[in-house]
Structures are given as C-alpha cells and as structure tokens.
Design an enzyme around this catalytic site. Structure first.
Site, short mmCIF file in Angstrom:
data_model
loop_
_atom_site.label_atom_id
_atom_site.label_comp_id
_atom_site.label_asym_id
_atom_site.label_seq_id
_atom_site.Cartn_x
_atom_site.Cartn_y
_atom_site.Cartn_z
N ASP A 1 0.83 -1.20 0.00
CA ASP A 1 0.00 0.00 0.00
C ASP A 1 0.87 1.26 0.00
O ASP A 1 0.35 2.38 -0.13
CB ASP A 1 -1.00 0.00 1.16
N GLU B 1 8.08 -4.91 11.02
CA GLU B 1 8.54 -3.60 10.55
C GLU B 1 8.88 -2.68 11.71
O GLU B 1 8.11 -2.55 12.67
CB GLU B 1 7.50 -2.92 9.66
#
Length: 273
Positions: free
Chosen positions: A49, A187
């Site tokens: 995204d 992440e």
C-alpha cells in the site's frame, strides 16, 4: 487425460519451507517495468500500500483503494513468472469484519491473479487471518510499525522499544501464526525483539527495519535505487543511484531535441534509403 506441468512461480508453501533453510529476498513493485526487472532475482514481490506514497505522492498509505491495489497487482502478476506475488489489503478494506475482509481479498486475488494478501494488525485481527486462511486465502501478517495505524501510533516511530511494547508485538506475531498466517512482516521494531520473534515462530519472519536474524528481508524498491528523494529510511540501503542515470538520459534527450539532433531520418517511417 490431464497434462500436469510444474509451476515456475514460487508458491506460498515454498516460502514457508525456506524457514531455517535460506533467507527470503523480497521487494515492492507497483508497475510492469519494475516487476519484470525484479522477478528473476526475488522470492517474493509485494504490491504494497506504499503505492499510495511512492506512486501517487500521497502523504500516507490510508487513501489507496481496493480497486487501485488490484489494478497494480494485476500489472505485476502479468509481467512476472517466478516470484510469489502478494498484495496489500488497503486501509478500511478488512478491519470491519472477517466477512468484509474475505470479500475484498477474494476480489483482489480474482482480479489480479496474486498468490496471497498482506494484512496489518495485532491480536485483534488474528480471527480475520483465521477466517481468510480457512477459506483458501493465504495471509502474510504484518506487526510492529504498521503504517495504516500511523494516526494511533503518533507517526512512523520504531516499536518494541520497551518491555511492554515488545511483549505486545510478540503476542501479535504468535496470534497470527496460530491463526494460520504463512509468514509475518516485522517492521520498524527493536533488533533484539526481531531476533526473539524469529526464534519463537515456526513460520518465516520478513524484516524491514527489524533484525538480520529475520528469515527474510523486504524493502521499498525505490529506496534501494535512489528514486525516493533525498531522504533514505534508516533501515534501507541504497544499492544504486538510478535516479542520476535517468536524469542524465532525460537531459541528453531534451538537449538533442533542442539541438535538432533527434529525431534523425533513421527514426522515421516512409524514408527511402
């Protein structure tokens, strides 16, 4: 009698099998030209995204749509034959209910031909992971720094930097493993936590600003090629300055046009030799 051929594209079960065997190399791609160049070298390509920020110059990832993601994913799938292709679920396309998530995920996979989806979220989204996997949709979980949660996290800040945060992220990762996720993206988390989660899970971990101990790594392709502007994220490494090559080529093209050096007759049709 049916004819069976061996698929060349890396499958989700193959990615899972790399755990403890070799590292998984992954990058993002949003368009056919990039996907063609990346395909042979990689195990996995993610239509992230991050397309919103990298491809559309938007300030965050929150406004890209299911239809846009499916279109980009289709371009990547059609221009590759080797890497496993995973597509991000956009913000708002899966948080409402498992049924909403299935409808949007199934639609994106059907429209694009991608091999699975990626979904951000902690323990609260584990039931959605289970719902999707039980219905035939492979799920790559994503925990730690989650860009779609930028407003609740107060910005793009490293996570797992204290004991409470680290324990929460570990629980998030384990919950998605138990729910059937084939791998989990870690992440922007503290390095010791990335190492700890990798050791604790039986499924692969794919790091981006996590730890060298992760079972694989993923980065935004533009970051490693010098196409993201002056600021390179701390967790990224620039492997080439493709931007300068492009700028030089464009400057030369513009100069040749102005100097009437391009086009020549050899570039034209209907010219007798």
């Amino acid at each position: 009698m049916s004819v069976h051929t061996q698929a060349k594209r890396i499958s989700v079960p193959q990615l899972m099998g790399y755990k403890g065997q070799r590292k998984i190399a992954a990058l993002t791609a949003y368009s056919a030209p990039f996907a063609r160049l990346l395909d042979d070298a990689l195990d996995m390509i993610l239509i992230g995204d991050s397309t919103a920020m990298v491809g559309y110059a938007l300030p965050d990832t929150l406004s890209i749509t299911v239809e846009q993601m499916a279109a980009h994913a289709g371009a990547v799938v059609r221009s590759t034959s080797h890497a496993c292709i995973i597509v991000d679920m956009p913000f708002g396309s899966y948080q409402e209910s498992p049924q909403q998530a299935f409808s949007n995920a199934a639609g994106m996979l059907a429209a694009s031909g991608a091999d699975g989806i990626k979904m951000e979220g902690g323990v609260a989204l584990a039931d959605t992971t289970r719902f999707l996997v039980e219905r035939g949709i492979p799920v790559l979980a994503h925990v730690g720094l989650m860009p779609q949660y930028v407003n609740t996290m107060g910005g793009f800040k490293a996570q797992g930097m204290n004991d409470e945060s680290a324990e929460r992220i570990l629980r998030d990762a384990k919950a998605h493993e138990e729910a059937g996720a084939f791998a989990v993206v870690l992440e922007g988390i503290a390095e010791p936590l990335g190492r700890r989660i990798t050791e604790a899970l039986a499924i692969p971990t794919i790091g981006i600003g996590a730890s060298p101990a992760c079972d694989g790594q993923i980065l935004v392709t533009e970051d490693i090629l010098g196409l993201s502007g002056a600021r390179i994220p701390k967790f990224a490494k620039q492997f080439a300055d493709v931007g300068s090559v492009i700028r030089t080529a464009v400057e030369q093209y513009a100069q040749d046009v102005r100097d009437e050096q391009f086009p020549q007759l050899e570039h034209c049709f209907g010219v007798k030799k």
